[in-house]
Design a protein around this motif. Structure first.
Motif, short mmCIF file in Angstrom:
data_model
loop_
_atom_site.label_atom_id
_atom_site.label_comp_id
_atom_site.label_asym_id
_atom_site.label_seq_id
_atom_site.Cartn_x
_atom_site.Cartn_y
_atom_site.Cartn_z
N ILE B 167 -22.53 14.95 -21.36
CA ILE B 167 -21.97 15.77 -22.44
C ILE B 167 -20.63 15.15 -22.84
O ILE B 167 -19.70 15.11 -22.03
N VAL B 168 -20.52 14.68 -24.07
CA VAL B 168 -19.24 14.16 -24.57
C VAL B 168 -18.60 15.24 -25.43
O VAL B 168 -19.07 15.55 -26.52
N GLU B 169 -17.56 15.85 -24.90
CA GLU B 169 -16.81 16.83 -25.71
C GLU B 169 -15.87 16.04 -26.62
O GLU B 169 -14.86 15.53 -26.17
N ASN B 170 -16.23 15.96 -27.88
CA ASN B 170 -15.43 15.17 -28.84
C ASN B 170 -14.55 16.12 -29.64
O ASN B 170 -15.00 16.77 -30.59
N ASN B 171 -13.28 16.18 -29.23
CA ASN B 171 -12.34 17.05 -29.95
C ASN B 171 -11.40 16.22 -30.84
O ASN B 171 -10.43 16.75 -31.38
N ASP B 172 -11.66 14.92 -30.92
CA ASP B 172 -10.92 14.00 -31.80
C ASP B 172 -9.55 13.62 -31.26
O ASP B 172 -8.89 12.74 -31.80
N TRP B 173 -9.13 14.24 -30.18
CA TRP B 173 -7.77 13.99 -29.69
C TRP B 173 -7.79 13.44 -28.26
O TRP B 173 -8.60 13.88 -27.45
N SER B 174 -6.86 12.53 -27.98
CA SER B 174 -6.60 12.13 -26.60
C SER B 174 -5.09 12.22 -26.42
O SER B 174 -4.35 11.50 -27.10
N LEU B 175 -4.65 13.09 -25.54
CA LEU B 175 -3.22 13.45 -25.47
C LEU B 175 -2.73 13.78 -26.88
O LEU B 175 -3.25 14.73 -27.47
N GLY B 176 -1.83 13.00 -27.45
CA GLY B 176 -1.26 13.35 -28.75
C GLY B 176 -1.74 12.49 -29.90
O GLY B 176 -1.10 12.45 -30.95
N THR B 177 -2.85 11.76 -29.70
CA THR B 177 -3.31 10.91 -30.80
C THR B 177 -4.74 11.23 -31.19
O THR B 177 -5.61 11.46 -30.33
N ARG B 178 -4.98 11.22 -32.49
CA ARG B 178 -6.34 11.36 -33.01
C ARG B 178 -7.09 10.05 -32.79
O ARG B 178 -6.47 9.00 -32.60
N ILE B 179 -8.42 10.13 -32.88
CA ILE B 179 -9.23 8.91 -32.71
C ILE B 179 -8.78 7.84 -33.69
O ILE B 179 -8.57 6.68 -33.33
N ASP B 180 -8.57 8.22 -34.98
CA ASP B 180 -8.24 7.18 -35.97
C ASP B 180 -6.81 6.65 -35.81
O ASP B 180 -6.42 5.70 -36.48
N GLU B 181 -6.03 7.25 -34.93
CA GLU B 181 -4.71 6.69 -34.63
C GLU B 181 -4.76 5.71 -33.46
O GLU B 181 -3.77 5.04 -33.17
N ARG B 182 -5.88 5.65 -32.75
CA ARG B 182 -5.91 4.81 -31.55
C ARG B 182 -7.04 3.80 -31.50
O ARG B 182 -6.99 2.87 -30.68
N ARG B 183 -8.07 3.97 -32.31
CA ARG B 183 -9.18 3.01 -32.24
C ARG B 183 -10.08 3.19 -33.45
O ARG B 183 -9.95 4.16 -34.21
#
Lengths: 314, 309
Positions: B167-183
């Protein structure tokens, strides 16, 4: 018999005894089978044998997952440096596993690459560091007798540990020497019991200790000779008692670890013994150590023997 | 609505109320340990709990409060664990980020991104070694799938034909960055296709849709021995604003851990937080009136008070 063949025979014998053990690692049941180390193990085991993908980090975690499911396993690894990729699992997952009372065994069996000339990488000889960072039990072996005791005691036993031997030794004939005493938990073995000097060897350095012993005996010096096989425990009353008796210590350690079991042992000795003479022999680690070069200690047995003789005669 | 569905609806509401209670105590400074609340994750946790059979096992991450509560169905033991009391679920030895509960088949939880994937894979391999029919559910997130362990385990599970639901819980955030801010975006459908793993996407928090699909996943992976990855698009509720010289007006940062100070509990629609499918309580209004939802909420609030009294 070469040491590889001998260890292979012990592995087969111990795997045969334990039903359902999962054996896994890269190329363990294919091609050279880790230069013969794991050859034929699959036919001795009634558990799964898996030639895995190159996923070392995961393979360590998979061993812990098997353990949580009460399934024993052995993860064979061609080179100790591969284990660096699994250090998160060795440390963090084990910190949870160690709180449980595991029913199953998980053993990681990496070969320490100490044969030399491998260059800046692929020549990690730092078993002590792995055991130290994770607080995990680790045992190395160098000869016929200690390998038999350690593998029969620890290869498959509830709990987690790392077992290793050196690639240099694996390529040589099996060292067959008489054990005159050993710790019940295989932390150390004693091979000679003389009153003139105590020689204590760590990691895979016992062959150096034997070489020194022979020179000493030729010149009338009777040494006690020990090998410390544990890479975690460092307090051994029997060895300290022997050193108190001889008053002279030659400590040999061929690890490149910076957090050495032998240092903790030496601190313990210095706190409890008055020594007339002390030699501490270990690798000089510098940038040049990482060039392709021989990975051997350069020990002048005659000079050490002369110094011990001088001390005896003074 | 049949009893099973009603129980699922009530469990989602209860899980919201239980987390709101934890959050209130967290705001009061009750806990020394870090807790990663999962407001907004209630539907997937309750659906996984309902889809799991007796012989199945669950491997969790640092954000595990929702699954542990869903598996227990009670709050006190987990709350006591957060207080590090001996009466806690793990006698105060694990806290929140590593909380497991073997009696309820929550085998292992890891606070290290990606770390639980190999452990879950190993457990599944153990089932195979023992000829045991069971499915291993491994929960991870969009941050952890950036780790090498994620890819490594897709390879291993597929190669060894292990019945596992990731199960991949995709909430778009990792700590304080959105996916499009990091990769760059990762197309999990294409990735899983390429390594022989099945794929399913879930979104919109409809619990009955989730349960139907998860039950199918379970049946299929058990029969085919093809692992499946379920990507769940969801919103972790709560936020704060980062104010600095680059962001004088404040930059929106989604909730990660700690007390969730900016969760607005709607007075008229409590315990709903958002009037959209991003809030698992909102889709429930397709199946029951707001008045019923509030009545269930009041009833479950009393039950929680009783449990903790």
């Amino acid at each position: 018999m070469r040491y590889t063949q001998y260890i292979n025979s012990l592995l087969k014998e111990n795997v045969r005894k334990q039903s359902g053990t999962v054996i896994f690692g890269q190329n363990i049941d294919a091609a050279s089978c880790l230069s013969g180390l794991t050859r034929g193990l699959s036919s001795e085991s009634d558990g799964l044998t898996i030639n895995t993908p190159n996923i070392e980090n995961s393979l360590v975690g998979i061993g812990f997952g098997l353990m949580l499911n009460a399934v024993s396993s052995i993860f064979f690894m061609k080179q100790q440096d591969f284990l660096l990729l699994g250090i998160d699992q060795v440390v963090n997952t084990y910190n949870i596993i160690r709180q449980t009372q595991p029913l199953a065994s998980f053993t990681i069996f990496p070969v320490t690459v100490d044969s030399g000339y491998d260059g800046p990488q692929s020549a990690l000889n730092n078993f002590d560091d792995f055991c130290s960072i994770a607080g995990v039990e680790g045992y190395s072996f160098t000869n016929k007798a200690d390998a038999e005791s350690i593998l029969s005691n620890y290869l498959i036993k509830p709990g987690f540990r790392i077992l290793s031997t050196g690639q240099r030794l694996l390529q040589q004939e099996t060292l067959d020497i008489e054990v005159i005493d050993q710790d019940a938990d295989c932390n150390y073995f004693q091979y000679k019991a003389g009153d003139d000097v105590s020689i204590v060897c760590f990691n895979h350095s016992l062959p150096y200790g034997l070489g020194l012993s022979e020179v000493m005996l030729e010149r009338g010096v009777n040494p006690s000779l020990f090998s410390v096989n544990s890479h975690l425990n460092a307090e051994f009353d029997q060895i300290v008692k022997n050193i108190k008796n001889t008053g002279k210590l030659v400590l040999i350690d061929d690890t490149k670890s910076r957090n050495r079991t032998s240092d903790r042992f030496l601190l313990n000795v210095l706190n409890s013994c008055t020594l007339q003479e002390t030699f501490v022999i270990s690798p000089l680690v510098s940038n040049e150590s990482f060039y392709p070069c021989k990975d051997l200690l350069n020990i002048d047995y005659a000079e050490i023997t002369s110094a011990i003789l001088a001390c005896i005669n003074s | 609505m049949d009893t099973q569905k009603l129980n699922i609806v009530k469990k989602i509401i209860w899980l919201r109320l239980a987390q709101v209670l934890v959050n209130q105590r967290y705001k009061n400074g009750d806990f020394k340990i870090p807790i990663h609340l999962a407001l907004g994750h209630e539907t997937i946790a309750v659906s996984v709990d309902a889809a799991m059979q007796e012989q199945d096992d669950l491997f969790l991450t640092h954000r595990n409060v929702h699954y542990n509560l869903a598996r227990m169905g009670t709050l006190k033991e987990e709350l006591d664990e957060y207080y590090l009391k001996e009466s806690g679920l793990a006698e105060g030895h694990l806290g929140s980020m590593n909380l497991s509960n073997p009696e309820k088949r929550v085998i292992y939880s890891s606070s290290i991104l990606g770390n639980n994937l190999p452990v879950g894979s190993g457990f599944a391999l153990g089932n195979k070694a023992k000829n045991k029919d069971g499915v291993v559910f491994i929960v991870t997130g969009d941050g952890a799938l950036e780790e090498g362990a994620f890819y490594e385990n897709l390879l291993f599970l597929s190669a060894n034909q292990l019945p596992v639901v990731i199960i991949v819980e995709n909430n778009d955030w990792s700590l304080g960055t959105r996916i499009d801010e990091r990769r760059n975006k990762i197309d999990l459908k294409k990735l899983t296709d390429s390594v022989g793993v099945d794929y399913l996407s879930l979104q919109n928090n409809d619990p009955f849709d989730y349960l139907d699909k998860l039950e199918s996943c379970r049946t299929n992976t058990l029969a085919s021995k093809v692992p499946i990855l379920v990507e769940v698009k969801l919103t972790t509720l709560g936020y704060w604003y980062l104010k600095n010289k680059d962001n004088p007006e404040g930059k929106f940062i989604n909730y990660h851990a700690g007390p969730a100070p900016e969760v607005e509990e709607k007075k008229d629609e409590y315990p709903m937080i958002l009037s959209s499918n991003g809030d698992p309580l909102f889709p429930l209004t397709k199946y029951l009136s707001m008045a019923d939802l509030i009545e269930f909420s009041n009833e479950l609030t009393e039950k929680l008070k009783e449990e903790l009294s």
